[in-house]
Design an enzyme around this catalytic site. Structure first.
Site, PDB file in Angstrom:
ATOM      1  N   ASP A   1       0.824  -1.220   0.000  1.00 17.81           N
ATOM      2  CA  ASP A   1       0.000   0.000   0.000  1.00 17.81           C
ATOM      3  C   ASP A   1       0.857   1.268   0.000  1.00 17.81           C
ATOM      4  OD1 ASP A   1       1.029  -0.316   2.477  1.00 17.81           O
ATOM      5  OD2 ASP A   1      -0.841   0.024   3.570  1.00 17.81           O
TER       6      ASP A   1
ATOM      7  N   TYR B   1      29.080  12.530 -28.852  1.00 17.48           N
ATOM      8  CA  TYR B   1      29.401  11.403 -27.967  1.00 17.48           C
ATOM      9  C   TYR B   1      30.348  10.483 -28.723  1.00 17.48           C
ATOM     10  CZ  TYR B   1      24.966  13.391 -26.530  1.00 17.48           C
ATOM     11  OH  TYR B   1      23.974  14.286 -26.205  1.00 17.48           O
TER      12      TYR B   1
ATOM     13  N   HIS C   1      20.880   7.954 -21.736  1.00 11.47           N
ATOM     14  CA  HIS C   1      19.950   8.040 -20.601  1.00 11.47           C
ATOM     15  C   HIS C   1      20.535   7.417 -19.336  1.00 11.47           C
ATOM     16  CE1 HIS C   1      16.141   8.758 -23.269  1.00 11.47           C
ATOM     17  NE2 HIS C   1      16.905   9.815 -23.140  1.00 11.47           N
TER      18      HIS C   1
ATOM     19  N   ARG D   1      27.115  17.318 -23.963  1.00 12.16           N
ATOM     20  CA  ARG D   1      25.810  17.839 -24.386  1.00 12.16           C
ATOM     21  C   ARG D   1      25.605  19.165 -23.668  1.00 12.16           C
ATOM     22  NH1 ARG D   1      22.913  13.717 -23.702  1.00 12.16           N
ATOM     23  NH2 ARG D   1      21.890  13.957 -21.680  1.00 12.16           N
TER      24      ARG D   1
ATOM     25  N   GLU E   1      19.463  21.084 -27.512  1.00  8.92           N
ATOM     26  CA  GLU E   1      20.408  20.239 -26.782  1.00  8.92           C
ATOM     27  C   GLU E   1      21.288  19.377 -27.691  1.00  8.92           C
ATOM     28  OE1 GLU E   1      18.538  16.834 -24.817  1.00  8.92           O
ATOM     29  OE2 GLU E   1      16.583  17.703 -25.242  1.00  8.92           O
TER      30      GLU E   1
ATOM     31  N   ASP F   1      14.619  21.422 -18.150  1.00  6.50           N
ATOM     32  CA  ASP F   1      15.446  20.334 -18.697  1.00  6.50           C
ATOM     33  C   ASP F   1      16.751  20.974 -19.167  1.00  6.50           C
ATOM     34  OD1 ASP F   1      16.456  18.101 -19.930  1.00  6.50           O
ATOM     35  OD2 ASP F   1      14.866  17.927 -21.440  1.00  6.50           O
TER      36      ASP F   1
ATOM     37  N   HIS G   1       8.986  15.954 -21.889  1.00  9.08           N
ATOM     38  CA  HIS G   1       8.793  15.754 -23.327  1.00  9.08           C
ATOM     39  C   HIS G   1       7.331  16.088 -23.551  1.00  9.08           C
ATOM     40  CE1 HIS G   1      12.474  12.863 -23.752  1.00  9.08           C
ATOM     41  NE2 HIS G   1      12.788  14.074 -23.366  1.00  9.08           N
TER      42      HIS G   1
ATOM     43  N   GLU H   1      22.378  21.848 -23.014  1.00 11.77           N
ATOM     44  CA  GLU H   1      20.917  21.925 -23.220  1.00 11.77           C
ATOM     45  C   GLU H   1      20.310  23.112 -22.487  1.00 11.77           C
ATOM     46  OE1 GLU H   1      18.709  18.552 -21.608  1.00 11.77           O
ATOM     47  OE2 GLU H   1      16.989  19.033 -22.880  1.00 11.77           O
TER      48      GLU H   1
ATOM     49  N   ASP I   1      22.520  16.201 -16.764  1.00 11.18           N
ATOM     50  CA  ASP I   1      21.263  16.538 -17.433  1.00 11.18           C
ATOM     51  C   ASP I   1      20.184  16.416 -16.363  1.00 11.18           C
ATOM     52  OD1 ASP I   1      18.900  16.619 -18.884  1.00 11.18           O
ATOM     53  OD2 ASP I   1      19.620  15.311 -20.496  1.00 11.18           O
TER      54      ASP I   1
ATOM     55  N   HIS J   1      20.918  11.900 -31.699  1.00 12.16           N
ATOM     56  CA  HIS J   1      19.554  12.296 -31.318  1.00 12.16           C
ATOM     57  C   HIS J   1      19.216  13.633 -31.974  1.00 12.16           C
ATOM     58  CE1 HIS J   1      21.203  15.255 -28.474  1.00 12.16           C
ATOM     59  NE2 HIS J   1      22.013  14.316 -28.019  1.00 12.16           N
TER      60      HIS J   1
ATOM     61  N   HIS K   1      13.067  19.031 -28.099  1.00  7.09           N
ATOM     62  CA  HIS K   1      11.680  18.560 -27.975  1.00  7.09           C
ATOM     63  C   HIS K   1      10.878  19.649 -27.276  1.00  7.09           C
ATOM     64  CE1 HIS K   1      12.786  17.808 -23.754  1.00  7.09           C
ATOM     65  NE2 HIS K   1      13.895  17.295 -24.224  1.00  7.09           N
TER      66      HIS K   1
END
Ligand code: GLY
Ligand code: MN
Ligand code: MN
Length: 443
Positions: free
Chosen positions: A41, A390, A245, A408, A386, A273, A363, A410, A262, A352, A356
């Site tokens: 619960d 890599y 990710h 990266r 972003e 973000d 997103h 962003e 990130d 990528h 977005h």
């Protein structure tokens, strides 16, 4: 579930705008998010369905909004939990249907326990039902049960609906264009996240663990009124930065590592973000700096491509061009940039897209294409920008000194009438800004 008062009073206008776009003689059904259980619960921290919150401002589970344009006795009908002393003792204050009428400006409000008796009567006689079809099996089944109830009374003259329509399209077009009040909240989310990024950058040195940097982020988020990150924070040192990710966040930071963070908080149901990449020691190596400068230039070019009337795709193309040219210059890609763009050779390093939509969800909702063509940017849209490079640790096609570098950068960018405004400000970004900030923090 404690009730939070809504920070602004736009929900009524939003409901009106949505209803104006619905087909004649229709009804829309928007359920609250159900509670989700970790085990037994014990619940996860509750997060409302953004569509429901956008239209009601109510942060409670077990509720449903029905919108019935043209209904004489009221167009906005809310079902929610009744006041209940025992429940409130365990889980917090409930709004209750009576207060919902005044607090949320709905026309009618009923206990959720009565929904199976009341809602079929509201659907009956409407030709069309809008809802988020095919997203939640249980809700799909529930809607069909209500329809079956109406069918069972067909002999008595009941008129079941003949058409079911996806609500997403018209609702998400509204959510895609942010109001001034929404932009203020997004700026506040970004401001809090910026403080987290600065804290993590200042704390970083070889020997700390990725989770210690994550703790600095979370401290700033929570300390400033954010109840949760907008997504799992990525704190990736060294080779981990090449895992897009990554969120294990348990490695020890080593001398010579780059750290890619990130992370963004959610504030009052609005996301941020943000990504920054910086050296563990506070000083970039020549290779790290060379890659970083390309990504930064790509981000600047992409941001410059944000303006009303530009195609959604324009910032992405701008970033691809700069990254491909930069990689050729460093000898990491061989050939003519135009050809390498055509053959998508850059995808070994930049796999990528440039960004977005962002809003209540990280997103966020909203179509990227209209009739198979990239849509045009409009004032009030917010997108991330972003780009990244890599270089896989096992990429034997490049000299060893480049391998394992992941960068990266962003930011969250609002489309304005004049062009753009960066919402995520106040975090060191150029090589010089980062090195100066880290040197001062270490002093
Ligand atoms: N943090 C997820 C993304 O950048 O899209
Ligand atoms: Mn991100
Ligand atoms: Mn993003």
């Amino acid at each position: 579930m404690a009730r939070k008062s809504h920070p602004y009073r736009e929900t009524k206008t939003r409901r009106r705008e949505l209803m104006a776009q619905m087909e004649p003689n229709s009804i829309a059904l928007i359920p609250a998010a159900p509670p989700r259980f970790r085990n037994a619960d014990t619940e996860y921290l509750y997060r409302q369905n953004s569509d429901f919150y956008y239209l009601t401002g109510l942060d409670e589970p077990r509720a449903l909004l029905a919108l019935i344009p043209g209904r004489r006795h009221g167009e906005s009908v809310l079902f929610c939990q009744e006041k209940d002393k025992l429940k409130e003792l365990w889980d917090g204050i409930l709004l209750g249907p009576d207060a919902a009428l005044t607090e949320l400006s709905v026309d009618d409000a009923y206990p959720i326990s009565d929904i199976d008796d009341i809602l079929p009567g509201l659907i009956e006689g409407r030709d069309r039902v809008y809802y988020a079809m095919g997203k939640d099996d249980q809700f799909d089944d529930t809607v069909m049960d209500w329809v079956k109830t109406i069918r069972s009374k067909a002999k008595l003259g009941a008129h079941p609906p003949g058409e079911f329509l996806v609500l997403d399209h018209i609702l998400h077009e509204l959510r895609l264009i942010k109001s001034g009040a929404e932009i203020k909240l997004m700026e506040q989310a970004a401001k809090i996240s910026a403080e987290g990024h600065r804290r993590a950058m200042a704390y970083c040195k070889p020997g700390v663990h990725e989770y210690e940097l994550e703790a600095e982020l979370l401290y700033a988020f929570t300390r400033n009124g954010s109840r949760a990150p907008a997504y799992s924070s990525i704190v990736a040192s060294g080779d981990n930065a090449c895992i897009l990710h990554y969120n294990t966040n348990n490695a020890e930071v080593k001398e010579g590592d780059l750290i890619l963070i990130d992370a963004g908080c959610e504030y009052e149901h609005y996301a941020s973000d943000i990504t920054r990449t910086f050296p563990a020691t506070g000083k970039f190596t020549p290779e790290q700096k060379a890659i970083y400068e390309i990504v930064l230039k790509a981000q600047e070019a992409a941001i410059e491509a944000v303006r009303p009337g530009a195609q959604w795709d324009a910032p992405h193309h701008a970033s691809v061009k700069v990254i491909t040219q930069g990689l050729v210059k460093l000898g990491l890609l061989k050939g003519r940039p135009a050809q390498l763009i055509k053959s998508e050779a850059y995808k070994d390093f930049y796999m990528h897209r440039v960004g977005h939509w962002i809003g209540m969800d990280v997103h966020d909702v909203g179509d990227y294409k209209i009739d198979d063509t990239w849509r045009e940017l409009e004032p009030g849209m917010v997108t991330t920008i972003e780009p990244g490079i890599y270089i896989a640790p096992d990429n034997t096609k490049v000299a060893k000194k480049w391998r394992g570098i992941g960068v990266r950068i962003e930011d969250d960018v609002l489309v304005t009438k004049a062009g753009y405004r960066i919402l995520s400000k106040g975090i060191p970004k150029t090589v010089e800004e980062i090195e100066t900030f880290m040197a001062e923090s270490a002093a």
